[in-house]
Design an enzyme around this catalytic site. Structure first.
Site, short mmCIF file in Angstrom:
data_model
loop_
_atom_site.label_atom_id
_atom_site.label_comp_id
_atom_site.label_asym_id
_atom_site.label_seq_id
_atom_site.Cartn_x
_atom_site.Cartn_y
_atom_site.Cartn_z
N ASP A 12 28.94 -18.07 -19.41
CA ASP A 12 29.94 -17.19 -20.06
C ASP A 12 31.01 -18.03 -20.76
OD1 ASP A 12 31.22 -18.09 -17.79
OD2 ASP A 12 31.91 -16.12 -17.12
N SER A 13 30.89 -19.35 -20.66
CA SER A 13 31.73 -20.24 -21.48
C SER A 13 31.48 -19.97 -22.97
CB SER A 13 31.43 -21.70 -21.16
OG SER A 13 30.03 -21.95 -21.20
N ASP B 192 24.76 -16.18 -16.96
CA ASP B 192 25.97 -15.84 -16.21
C ASP B 192 26.20 -14.33 -16.20
OD1 ASP B 192 27.37 -17.87 -14.94
OD2 ASP B 192 28.35 -18.54 -16.79
N LYS C 42 23.68 -16.13 -12.59
CA LYS C 42 24.71 -16.91 -11.86
C LYS C 42 25.94 -16.03 -11.72
CE LYS C 42 27.11 -20.52 -13.73
NZ LYS C 42 28.51 -20.02 -13.65
N GLU D 286 30.10 -16.01 -9.90
CA GLU D 286 31.17 -16.83 -9.31
C GLU D 286 31.68 -16.20 -8.01
OE1 GLU D 286 34.26 -17.63 -12.18
OE2 GLU D 286 32.82 -18.37 -13.66
N GLU E 182 32.19 -26.63 -9.16
CA GLU E 182 32.99 -26.98 -10.35
C GLU E 182 34.37 -27.48 -9.95
OE1 GLU E 182 33.07 -24.17 -13.60
OE2 GLU E 182 34.65 -25.29 -14.63
O1 KIV Z 1 30.07 -20.76 -18.13
C1 KIV Z 1 29.58 -21.88 -17.98
O2 KIV Z 1 29.18 -22.55 -18.94
C2 KIV Z 1 29.48 -22.39 -16.62
C3 KIV Z 1 29.11 -23.83 -16.43
C4 KIV Z 1 30.04 -24.73 -17.06
C5 KIV Z 1 28.82 -24.16 -15.03
O3 KIV Z 1 29.70 -21.68 -15.70
#
Ligand code: KIV
Length: 285
Positions: free
Chosen positions: A62-63, A101, A131, A133, A200
């Site tokens: 989600d970056s 994510d 994924k 969090e 992280e």
């Molecule tokens: O959103 C993302 O890119 C991430 C990674 C940097 C682990 O969660």
């Protein structure tokens, strides 16, 4: 070192590489203690094609909120964004496990909400895993998803979706209470069934202890070499941004190279150097 070669010349969207089976979630799990796991973020089809031969996992992080959409944090990222980019990355890859994510707000309310969001992501993208969090608070949800056939990657330590609670992005685990909490989170999500755990922004000692303590492989980002594998945001690692966090190693200077190419093109358009003879269509008569 890449283990196979690809041919992307046949079609932009649907390359036909030498057929091979994708890595699987169980195979990734087995890599703990055997060989380091390579993970990079990917958000687009073409970047996925280029990264795929070199990686074990492509993460549609989600970056992308910041990297692709210019958002201030990952909080506003939507399911629609994650599904569209997830599907593009699956179309551009055939070797790596693709994980997507779960965006903020799509899974925290309860396990049922998480199941519906995760099922939508897997159905619409073709990815193999999601994924999410969070530590102890997410353990019940991770157990619920994995019991229903959804492979989950955990993510503890610095969790960017919680930026409004954390007050920033500083590394975690500087005092005993914080490090005990991160270790308890790591154990909880691993026992709940996640098949990989992203650590992280944590102190090296915590990463080492968590890696010893959990059954699944750990993947570090700003978490030292003690983890079972590493992940970076590809655009950071490629040097697309002038400023990167301390834990990022820049393997290229894409910002410099894109700037130079754009400047050269602009000069040539302005002085009529482009298009040249080779770029012009002329009828044969
Ligand atoms: O959103 C993302 O890119 C991430 C990674 C940097 C682990 O969660």
């Amino acid at each position: 070192m890449s283990t196979y070669t690809i041919d992307t010349s046949t079609s932009r969207a649907n390359p036909s590489p030498t057929p091979m089976k994708r890595l699987t979630v169980p195979k990734l799990r087995e890599m703990k203690g055997r060989e380091p796991i390579v993970m990079l973020t990917a958000y687009t089809m073409r970047m996925a094609q280029l990264l795929d031969p070199h990686c074990d996992i492509l993460l549609v992080g989600d970056s992308l909120g910041q990297v692709i959409y210019g958002l201030p944090t990952t909080v506003p990222v939507t399911m629609e964004m994650m599904c569209a980019h997830g599907a593009a990355v699956v179309r551009g890859s055939w070797h790596s496990v693709v994980a997507v994510d779960m965006p903020f707000g799509s899974y925290e309310a309860n396990p049922q909400q998480a199941f519906e969001s995760a099922a939508r992501i897997l159905k619409e993208t073709g990815a193999a895993a999601v994924k999410l969090e969070g530590g102890e608070a997410m353990a019940e949800t991770i157990a619920f998803l994995t019991a229903r056939g959804i492979p989950v990657i955990g993510h503890v330590g610095l969790t960017p979706q919680a930026v409004n609670m954390l007050g920033g992005y500083r590394a975690r685990g500087r005092d005993e209470a914080e490090s005990d909490k991160i270790l308890a989170d790591a154990r909880a999500v691993s026992e709940a069934g996640c098949f990989l755990l992203v650590l992280e922004g944590v102190m090296e000692e915590i990463a080492a202890e968590a890696t010893r303590a959990v059954a699944c492989p750990t993947i570090g980002i700003g978490a030292s070499a003690s983890c079972d594998g590493q992940v970076l945001v590809t655009e950071d690692m490629m040097g697309l941004f002038e400023r990167t966090p301390r834990f990022v190693k820049r393997y290229d200077d894409l910002a410099g190279r894109v700037t130079a190419a754009a400047a050269a093109y602009a000069d040539e358009v302005r002085n009529r150097g482009f298009p040249g003879e080779e770029q012009i269509y002329r009828s044969k008569k």
